[in-house]
Design an enzyme around this catalytic site. Sequence first.
Site, short mmCIF file in Angstrom:
data_model
loop_
_atom_site.label_atom_id
_atom_site.label_comp_id
_atom_site.label_asym_id
_atom_site.label_seq_id
_atom_site.Cartn_x
_atom_site.Cartn_y
_atom_site.Cartn_z
N ASN A 13 170.45 130.57 -17.44
CA ASN A 13 171.84 130.99 -17.58
C ASN A 13 172.69 129.73 -17.76
O ASN A 13 172.91 128.99 -16.81
CB ASN A 13 172.29 131.77 -16.33
CG ASN A 13 173.78 132.10 -16.37
OD1 ASN A 13 174.43 131.96 -17.41
ND2 ASN A 13 174.32 132.55 -15.24
N TRP A 14 173.14 129.54 -18.97
CA TRP A 14 173.87 128.30 -19.27
C TRP A 14 175.31 128.31 -18.77
O TRP A 14 175.97 127.28 -18.79
CB TRP A 14 173.89 128.07 -20.79
CG TRP A 14 172.57 127.67 -21.35
CD1 TRP A 14 171.38 127.53 -20.69
CD2 TRP A 14 172.30 127.32 -22.72
NE1 TRP A 14 170.40 127.12 -21.54
CE2 TRP A 14 170.94 126.98 -22.79
CE3 TRP A 14 173.09 127.27 -23.87
CZ2 TRP A 14 170.34 126.60 -24.00
CZ3 TRP A 14 172.49 126.89 -25.06
CH2 TRP A 14 171.13 126.55 -25.12
N LYS A 15 175.81 129.49 -18.40
CA LYS A 15 177.22 129.59 -17.98
C LYS A 15 178.10 129.00 -19.09
O LYS A 15 177.76 129.14 -20.27
CB LYS A 15 177.42 128.92 -16.62
CG LYS A 15 176.36 129.42 -15.62
CD LYS A 15 176.58 129.01 -14.21
CE LYS A 15 175.48 129.61 -13.34
NZ LYS A 15 175.64 129.35 -11.93
N HIS A 99 177.15 139.05 -12.55
CA HIS A 99 176.90 137.73 -11.97
C HIS A 99 177.99 137.45 -10.92
O HIS A 99 179.14 137.84 -11.10
CB HIS A 99 176.92 136.65 -13.06
CG HIS A 99 176.40 135.34 -12.56
ND1 HIS A 99 177.19 134.49 -11.82
CD2 HIS A 99 175.18 134.76 -12.65
CE1 HIS A 99 176.46 133.43 -11.48
NE2 HIS A 99 175.24 133.57 -11.97
N GLU A 101 179.65 134.94 -10.24
CA GLU A 101 180.84 134.22 -10.74
C GLU A 101 181.80 135.18 -11.45
O GLU A 101 183.02 135.02 -11.39
CB GLU A 101 180.40 133.08 -11.68
CG GLU A 101 179.78 131.94 -10.87
CD GLU A 101 178.74 131.13 -11.61
OE1 GLU A 101 178.65 131.22 -12.85
OE2 GLU A 101 178.00 130.38 -10.94
N GLU A 171 170.44 136.73 -6.38
CA GLU A 171 171.06 135.42 -6.37
C GLU A 171 171.97 135.27 -5.15
O GLU A 171 173.14 135.69 -5.19
CB GLU A 171 171.90 135.22 -7.64
CG GLU A 171 171.09 135.26 -8.92
CD GLU A 171 171.73 134.41 -10.01
OE1 GLU A 171 171.04 133.55 -10.55
OE2 GLU A 171 172.93 134.60 -10.31
N GLY A 177 174.39 126.86 -7.48
CA GLY A 177 175.07 125.61 -7.83
C GLY A 177 175.30 124.68 -6.65
O GLY A 177 176.05 123.72 -6.74
N SER A 217 169.81 127.51 -7.47
CA SER A 217 169.26 126.16 -7.34
C SER A 217 167.74 126.09 -7.55
O SER A 217 167.06 125.27 -6.93
CB SER A 217 169.66 125.53 -6.01
OG SER A 217 171.07 125.46 -5.91
N GLY A 238 170.26 128.26 -13.43
CA GLY A 238 171.52 127.72 -13.96
C GLY A 238 171.34 126.26 -14.36
O GLY A 238 170.80 125.94 -15.41
N GLY A 239 171.78 125.37 -13.49
CA GLY A 239 171.79 123.93 -13.78
C GLY A 239 170.49 123.40 -14.37
O GLY A 239 170.52 122.64 -15.35
P1 13P Z 1 172.05 127.32 -10.30
O1 13P Z 1 170.60 127.34 -10.70
O2 13P Z 1 172.83 126.25 -10.99
O3 13P Z 1 172.20 127.33 -8.82
O4 13P Z 1 172.69 128.69 -10.81
C1 13P Z 1 172.05 129.89 -10.53
C2 13P Z 1 172.71 130.98 -11.28
O5 13P Z 1 173.84 131.32 -11.00
C3 13P Z 1 171.98 131.59 -12.38
O6 13P Z 1 172.61 132.74 -12.83
#
Ligand code: 13P
Length: 262
Positions: A13-15, A99, A101, A171, A177, A217, A238-239
């Site tokens: 997930n690149w956000k 999600h 966020e 999640e 993050g 993470s 994500g990251g």
């Molecule tokens: P991180 O891997 O950066 O913690 O993000 C997880 C996430 O929100 C994937 O949707």
Amino acid sequence: MNRKYRKTIIAGNWKMHKTACETRTFAESLKHALPRTKRCSIVICVPFTNIPIAIKTLKDCRVAIAAQNMHWEESGAYTGEISAQMLVELGVKYVLIGHSERREYFAETDAIVNKKIHAALAAGLHPILCVGETEAQRELNLTDAHLNYQVQAALSGVSSEQIKNITIAYEPIWAIGTGKTATPEQAGEACATIRSILRSLYGAKLARQTTIQYGGSMNPENAKNLLSQSDVDGGLIGGASLKPENFLDIIFTANEYEESET
Ligand code: 13P
């Protein structure tokens, strides 16, 4: 993971990261380095503007493209929004729904999440439904109750036939993050809880067949232990999905694990 019953999905997930040019560079590196064996499904959830270039660059490999959001109506006066049909026409296969966020920063309620799930399914998209508790809820021992509520609310009115086209991503908000990963046991337990909720809603067979990912993470160092949990069927990353080498490392880990299991 349990390949016998369900698909393993490694999704990035690149956000709100990467431009279209950066997406092409990433996709080129990814496609040349993918493992030959096709033991897990690979998905990247890119910003809307990068969907065409991602699809074009990855068209001959087994990487599916996902959107990170969509609107629940088919069309209408919703400035700035994107419908499921618009995504389908581009060749998008998956869509993230709910999600944390989006829930936190864009006021997405469980009712909205439910409407989006129905709209995605109706358009032929495969939703990845995101659920997870806050740190306070975990400390108060409310994780199971919260998951129960979120999953049931999101899946309200979803039939047994439709649940086959849904993936769930667990999640925990406190792990997103933050670099603070759930332990493999915490991830495994929460995914098992989600599976038991699905069992009560749809029966044992469909619950066993549903892919439940862990996100929060996840990185090349901790992926193996997280994926070794029998109820953790992949990752939503994500990251660590932003650099091809890290994302590939996790894909290879998922592949190797399955090879040693079968
Ligand atoms: P991180 O891997 O950066 O913690 O993000 C997880 C996430 O929100 C994937 O949707």
